[in-house]
Design an enzyme around this catalytic site. Structure first.
Site, PDB file in Angstrom:
ATOM      1  N   LYS A  57       0.814  -1.218   0.000  1.00 12.78           N
ATOM      2  CA  LYS A  57       0.000   0.000   0.000  1.00 12.78           C
ATOM      3  C   LYS A  57       0.852   1.276   0.000  1.00 12.78           C
ATOM      4  CE  LYS A  57      -4.522  -1.390   0.644  1.00 12.78           C
ATOM      5  NZ  LYS A  57      -4.471  -2.697   1.195  1.00 12.78           N
ATOM      6  N   SER A  82      -8.673   1.525   8.599  1.00 11.19           N
ATOM      7  CA  SER A  82      -8.085   1.125   9.869  1.00 11.19           C
ATOM      8  C   SER A  82      -6.916   0.201   9.591  1.00 11.19           C
ATOM      9  CB  SER A  82      -9.124   0.422  10.732  1.00 11.19           C
ATOM     10  OG  SER A  82      -9.715  -0.620   9.997  1.00 11.19           O
ATOM     11  N   GLU A 208      -9.333 -14.141  -3.514  1.00  6.52           N
ATOM     12  CA  GLU A 208     -10.030 -13.518  -2.394  1.00  6.52           C
ATOM     13  C   GLU A 208     -10.473 -14.577  -1.398  1.00  6.52           C
ATOM     14  OE1 GLU A 208     -13.341 -11.348  -4.011  1.00  6.52           O
ATOM     15  OE2 GLU A 208     -14.147 -13.097  -5.008  1.00  6.52           O
ATOM     16  N   GLY A 212     -15.769 -14.014   1.271  1.00  2.00           N
ATOM     17  CA  GLY A 212     -16.093 -12.734   0.643  1.00  2.00           C
ATOM     18  C   GLY A 212     -15.800 -12.767  -0.833  1.00  2.00           C
ATOM     19  N   ASP A 214     -17.160 -11.510  -3.503  1.00  5.29           N
ATOM     20  CA  ASP A 214     -17.828 -10.527  -4.371  1.00  5.29           C
ATOM     21  C   ASP A 214     -17.058 -10.316  -5.669  1.00  5.29           C
ATOM     22  OD1 ASP A 214     -15.979  -9.171  -2.388  1.00  5.29           O
ATOM     23  OD2 ASP A 214     -16.242  -7.572  -3.856  1.00  5.29           O
ATOM     24  N   SER A 308       1.402  -9.797  -0.230  1.00  2.00           N
ATOM     25  CA  SER A 308       1.050  -8.380  -0.208  1.00  2.00           C
ATOM     26  C   SER A 308       1.361  -7.636   1.080  1.00  2.00           C
ATOM     27  CB  SER A 308      -0.430  -8.221  -0.566  1.00  2.00           C
ATOM     28  OG  SER A 308      -1.227  -9.032   0.265  1.00  2.00           O
TER      29      SER A 308
END
Ligand SMILES: *Cc1c(COP(=O)(O)O)cnc(C)c1O
Length: 325
Positions: A57, A82, A208, A212, A214, A308
């Protein structure tokens, strides 16, 4: 409202790579003959768990702030997160002498709050049950003239995240497959931009958590599917929908989405600690856990895997990896 500019393309990844040069770590690529033997594949692990602030990130955060005009940068940036985006943005803004405000839930883990404050950011708490963090973020942006930097659905964030795959392919050469964790899709979209340009023919796969999926549903149906907040140890991939910038890139350039169980994630964490002597957080293990499953199609291939992140407190790490010694 944040408007959506033109989506990023490979040139934006190249520009991002220039901006972060000498600031972000060029993280190591590790291999393990033991893991290769087990998977029947040649696997290259891009170790973003060893990136500054502990996750990829930092790349997108630094690129986004560095891309701002000087007067915008002087006013400051705001983010709601967060997790790893908060810490990344806090560190990047300190390095660029930009004031940062991070909107965090009042019950966020003390360690994460301390890390964010430790980088010099101002933390604005909110009540996650009664307040809307996006509204607070937008409010702060308007009141104080701050630039809102979202965690994934942002051109410079996506381009910055793509620099990890760019470095990986430039270092090890063309790949048959590239696998990356999938949350809101910044990492996968950026990786796909890099891989499609630098290693045409490379299959790009997002992974994923099972709970979850999606991303998988959206990828199959062709429209962004929203799900309730999933229950998973992969706290960096608890996003409930893909972004309006990330989804079209993923649909166009990624080849498949896989899912893995929490149990497979903790097994992978244990394997990384024992075999490779590295700490990878649960979300960081998504792509690796998928690659090690027999259905992944990795056998006989040259496979790049993005590890990651590595931000997991030792208590959680012990709980998830313990039980046998
Ligand atoms: C944020 C994050 C992800 C997911 O990235 P997206 O760009 O939201 O898809 C994966 N792993 C780690 C460690 C993260 O912090």
């Amino acid at each position: 409202m944040s408007s959506h500019p033109a989506p990023p393309d490979y040139v934006d990844v190249v520009v991002a790579a220039e901006r972060i040069k000498g600031v972000a770590h060029r993280t190591p690529v590790l291999t393990s003959s033991r893991i290769n033997g087990f998977a029947g594949a040649e696997i290259f692990f891009k170790c973003e768990n060893l990136q500054r602030s502990g996750a990829f990130k930092f790349r997108g955060a630094f690129n986004s702030i560095a891309a701002l005009a000087a007067e915008q940068r002087a006013k400051g940036v705001v983010a709601y997160s967060s997790g790893n985006h908060a810490q990344a943005l806090a560190l990047a803004s300190r390095l660029l002498a930009t004031p940062a405000t991070i909107v965090m839930p009042s019950d966020a883990p003390a360690m994460k709050v301390a890390a964010t404050k430790g980088y010099g950011a101002e933390v604005r708490f909110y009540d996650r049950y009664n307040e809307d963090r996006e509204e607070i973020g937008r409010g702060l942006a308007e009141e104080r003239g701050l630039s809102l930097i979202p965690p994934y659905d942002h051109r410079e964030v996506i381009a910055g995240q793509g620099t990890a795959a760019k470095e990986l392919i430039e270092e090890v050469g063309p790949l048959d497959m590239l696998m990356a964790p999938l949350g809101g899709g910044g990492l996968l979209a950026g990786s796909a931009l890099a891989a499609s340009h630098l290693s045409p023919g490379c299959k790009v796969i997002g992974v994923e958590p099972e709970a979850g999926d999606d991303g998988l549903q959206s990828f199959r149906s062709g429209e962004i599917v929203r799900i309730p907040v999933p229950k998973t140890i992969a706290d960096g991939a608890m996003t409930t929908y893909l972004g309006t910038l990330t989804f079209p890139i993923i649909r166009r350039l990624a080849h498949d989405i896989l899912t893995v169980s929490d149990e497979a994630l903790s097994q992978a964490m244990r394997m990384f600690a024992q075999t490779m002597k590295i700490i990878v957080e649960p979300t960081g293990c998504l792509a690796a856990a998928a690659a090690l499953s027999r259905e992944s199609g990795c056998e006989g291939k040259r496979v790049g895997i993005i590890l990651s992140g590595g931000n997991v407190d030792l208590g959680t790490f012990a709980k998830l990896t313990g039980g046998e010694s």
